[in-house]
Design a protein around this motif. Structure first.
Motif, PDB file in Angstrom:
ATOM      1  N   TYR A 167       0.762  -1.035   0.036  1.00  0.00           N
ATOM      2  CA  TYR A 167      -0.153   0.128   0.058  1.00  0.00           C
ATOM      3  C   TYR A 167       0.885   1.424  -0.225  1.00  0.00           C
ATOM      4  CZ  TYR A 167      -4.109  -2.871   1.218  1.00  0.00           C
ATOM      5  OH  TYR A 167      -5.148  -3.915   1.202  1.00  0.00           O
ATOM      6  N   SER A 168       0.421   2.460  -0.512  1.00  0.00           N
ATOM      7  CA  SER A 168       1.218   3.777  -0.455  1.00  0.00           C
ATOM      8  C   SER A 168      -0.079   4.589  -0.224  1.00  0.00           C
ATOM      9  CB  SER A 168       1.803   3.784  -1.818  1.00  0.00           C
ATOM     10  OG  SER A 168       2.446   5.132  -2.123  1.00  0.00           O
ATOM     11  N   ASP A 169       0.569   5.912   0.362  1.00  0.00           N
ATOM     12  CA  ASP A 169      -0.519   6.880   0.364  1.00  0.00           C
ATOM     13  C   ASP A 169      -0.460   7.685  -0.902  1.00  0.00           C
ATOM     14  OD1 ASP A 169       2.255   7.981   0.418  1.00  0.00           O
ATOM     15  OD2 ASP A 169       1.550   9.706   0.965  1.00  0.00           O
ATOM     16  N   ARG A 170       0.167   7.373  -2.065  1.00  0.00           N
ATOM     17  CA  ARG A 170       0.208   8.065  -3.452  1.00  0.00           C
ATOM     18  C   ARG A 170      -0.269   7.031  -4.232  1.00  0.00           C
ATOM     19  NH1 ARG A 170       5.973   8.289  -2.841  1.00  0.00           N
ATOM     20  NH2 ARG A 170       5.423   6.822  -1.283  1.00  0.00           N
ATOM     21  N   PRO A 179      11.616   6.162  -2.328  1.00  0.00           N
ATOM     22  CA  PRO A 179      12.585   6.656  -1.141  1.00  0.00           C
ATOM     23  C   PRO A 179      11.647   6.696   0.140  1.00  0.00           C
ATOM     24  CG  PRO A 179      11.912   8.448  -2.590  1.00  0.00           C
ATOM     25  CD  PRO A 179      11.480   7.009  -3.233  1.00  0.00           C
ATOM     26  N   LEU A 180      10.347   6.434   0.162  1.00  0.00           N
ATOM     27  CA  LEU A 180       9.432   6.821   1.302  1.00  0.00           C
ATOM     28  C   LEU A 180       9.304   5.101   1.947  1.00  0.00           C
ATOM     29  CD1 LEU A 180       7.273   9.851   0.618  1.00  0.00           C
ATOM     30  CD2 LEU A 180       9.433   9.692   1.919  1.00  0.00           C
ATOM     31  N   TYR A 181       9.666   4.085   1.206  1.00  0.00           N
ATOM     32  CA  TYR A 181       9.221   2.835   1.758  1.00  0.00           C
ATOM     33  C   TYR A 181       9.740   2.470   3.010  1.00  0.00           C
ATOM     34  CZ  TYR A 181       8.763  -2.466   1.358  1.00  0.00           C
ATOM     35  OH  TYR A 181       8.584  -3.432   1.938  1.00  0.00           O
ATOM     36  N   ILE A 182       8.615   1.942   3.638  1.00  0.00           N
ATOM     37  CA  ILE A 182       8.759   1.344   5.017  1.00  0.00           C
ATOM     38  C   ILE A 182       8.943  -0.072   5.150  1.00  0.00           C
ATOM     39  CG2 ILE A 182       7.776   1.355   7.579  1.00  0.00           C
ATOM     40  CD1 ILE A 182       6.159   4.118   6.173  1.00  0.00           C
ATOM     41  N   ALA A 204      15.773  -0.370   3.903  1.00  0.00           N
ATOM     42  CA  ALA A 204      14.699   0.836   4.083  1.00  0.00           C
ATOM     43  C   ALA A 204      15.216   1.667   5.251  1.00  0.00           C
ATOM     44  CB  ALA A 204      13.290   0.375   4.397  1.00  0.00           C
ATOM     45  N   ARG A 205      14.896   2.806   5.111  1.00  0.00           N
ATOM     46  CA  ARG A 205      15.309   4.093   6.140  1.00  0.00           C
ATOM     47  C   ARG A 205      14.400   3.796   7.576  1.00  0.00           C
ATOM     48  NH1 ARG A 205      14.679   9.606   7.804  1.00  0.00           N
ATOM     49  NH2 ARG A 205      12.898   9.659   6.559  1.00  0.00           N
ATOM     50  N   ILE A 206      13.309   3.348   7.299  1.00  0.00           N
ATOM     51  CA  ILE A 206      12.311   3.177   8.505  1.00  0.00           C
ATOM     52  C   ILE A 206      11.685   1.985   8.392  1.00  0.00           C
ATOM     53  CG2 ILE A 206      10.289   4.003   9.616  1.00  0.00           C
ATOM     54  CD1 ILE A 206      10.721   6.938   8.303  1.00  0.00           C
ATOM     55  N   SER A 207      11.793   1.292   9.535  1.00  0.00           N
ATOM     56  CA  SER A 207      11.277  -0.070   9.593  1.00  0.00           C
ATOM     57  C   SER A 207      10.354  -0.137  10.790  1.00  0.00           C
ATOM     58  CB  SER A 207      12.333  -1.256   9.801  1.00  0.00           C
ATOM     59  OG  SER A 207      13.267  -1.018  10.498  1.00  0.00           O
ATOM     60  N   PHE A 208       9.530  -1.038  10.962  1.00  0.00           N
ATOM     61  CA  PHE A 208       8.624  -1.311  12.027  1.00  0.00           C
ATOM     62  C   PHE A 208       8.703  -2.718  12.024  1.00  0.00           C
ATOM     63  CE2 PHE A 208       7.022   3.088  10.880  1.00  0.00           C
ATOM     64  CZ  PHE A 208       7.034   3.536  12.235  1.00  0.00           C
ATOM     65  N   HIS A 217       1.962   5.605  10.894  1.00  0.00           N
ATOM     66  CA  HIS A 217       3.054   6.718  10.456  1.00  0.00           C
ATOM     67  C   HIS A 217       2.794   6.805   8.742  1.00  0.00           C
ATOM     68  CE1 HIS A 217       7.279   8.147   9.667  1.00  0.00           C
ATOM     69  NE2 HIS A 217       7.195   7.557   8.439  1.00  0.00           N
ATOM     70  N   MET A 218       2.431   6.043   8.070  1.00  0.00           N
ATOM     71  CA  MET A 218       2.007   6.378   6.712  1.00  0.00           C
ATOM     72  C   MET A 218       0.921   7.413   6.707  1.00  0.00           C
ATOM     73  SD  MET A 218       2.153   2.616   4.825  1.00  0.00           S
ATOM     74  CE  MET A 218       1.126   3.040   3.661  1.00  0.00           C
TER      75      MET A 218
END
Length: 279
Positions: A167-170, A179-182, A204-208, A217-218
């Motif tokens: 899923y994506s917000d865009r 670049p915004l991949y989590i 990825a720069r951010i992970s959960f 966060h998204m």
């Protein structure tokens, strides 16, 4: 056999020493020692090796440990059921993996409480390891988990696999190199599938390790991530999230595991499992 002595034995095992067990139980060390001695004399076996560095289980202690946890778990359950208010005849204690509450966990809970006004329902959330231990110890009657481990009188009911969708917000987000991949850690099997498909994607720069946190966060900051369909689909319906249709859909097994003794008198259980399996 004195239940307090059994509880003291478990406290020693869990804390690793008689001193820490006495602190946890708010009694003197001599009291802990006396309780352990009485338990060992009743069983005719030494349960623990005492050393200056702490305690370790003997072979007999290892065998007794499982029964000790079961006994104390049944005692907790018995106290809970006998303390039920008037009008309530039975109880179902349900443990769910945190990641599975959104979707199958909530569906199971709603199925239990629907039309059963005489049943008390208690819900606990935990990790796979915690749920497995709670079920073995009698602290819960049924668990919803990704694991498929059954001990003794337990039955595993496989449910439809969980779908993990990108899923994506865009809209029109690229399938990779976003670049915004989590990265959301959905377990070892998922990591292997993910690494095989996105082998050149980098880190990825951010992970959960929580789908819910990643989703929040998204929604607040944007990004894309693999999320359970049951969790994210309502946000896609409202156009807050968008499915990356070209991306592969991964799956993760999920299971409902029940204590057969607890479920023996649950006439509603089999129909509810069938409904969840068909969902």
């Amino acid at each position: 056999m004195n239940l307090t002595a059994v509880q003291t034995f478990l406290s020693i095992v869990d804390t690793g020493s008689l001193v820490r067990a006495s602190q946890e139980m708010h009694v003197t060390q001599s009291t802990v020692t006396a309780r352990l001695k009485a338990l060992e004399e009743a069983l005719g076996q030494q349960l623990l090796n005492r050393q200056k560095s702490g305690t370790t289980l003997t072979p007999a202690g290892t065998k007794f440990l499982r029964y000790a946890r079961t006994m104390t778990g049944l005692w907790r359950q018995a106290k809970y059921e006998t303390a039920l208010p008037a009008g309530l005849a039975s109880v179902c204690t349900f443990g769910s993996d945190r990641e599975l509450w959104h979707g199958p966990g909530r569906a199971f809970f709603n199925g239990v409480v629907s039309g059963r006004d005489d049943m008390a329902v208690a819900v606990r959330q935990g990790s796979g390891a915690e749920l497995e231990t709670w079920l073995a110890e009698g602290m819960v009657d049924v668990i919803l988990t990704y694991d498929q481990v059954a001990r003794g009188a337990q039955t595993v009911h496989p449910l439809p696999p969980e779908e993990l969708v990108l899923y994506s917000d865009r809209p029109n987000t690229p399938m990779d190199n976003d670049p915004l991949y989590i990265f959301v850690d959905h377990g070892a099997a998922y990591r292997q599938q993910h690494d095989e498909f996105y082998h050149d994607a980098g880190v990825a720069r951010i992970s959960f390790d929580s789908s819910w946190w990643a989703l929040q966060h998204m929604l607040e900051h944007g990004g894309s991530a693999y999320l359970p369909k049951a969790l994210a689909a309502p946000y896609a319906t409202k156009m807050q999230l968008h499915v990356t249709s070209e991306a592969p859909v991964f799956t993760r097994k999920k299971n409902l595991i029940v204590n057969d003794t607890a479920a023996r008198n649950w006439v509603w259980f089999a129909p509810l499992v069938s409904a969840l399996s068909a969902a």
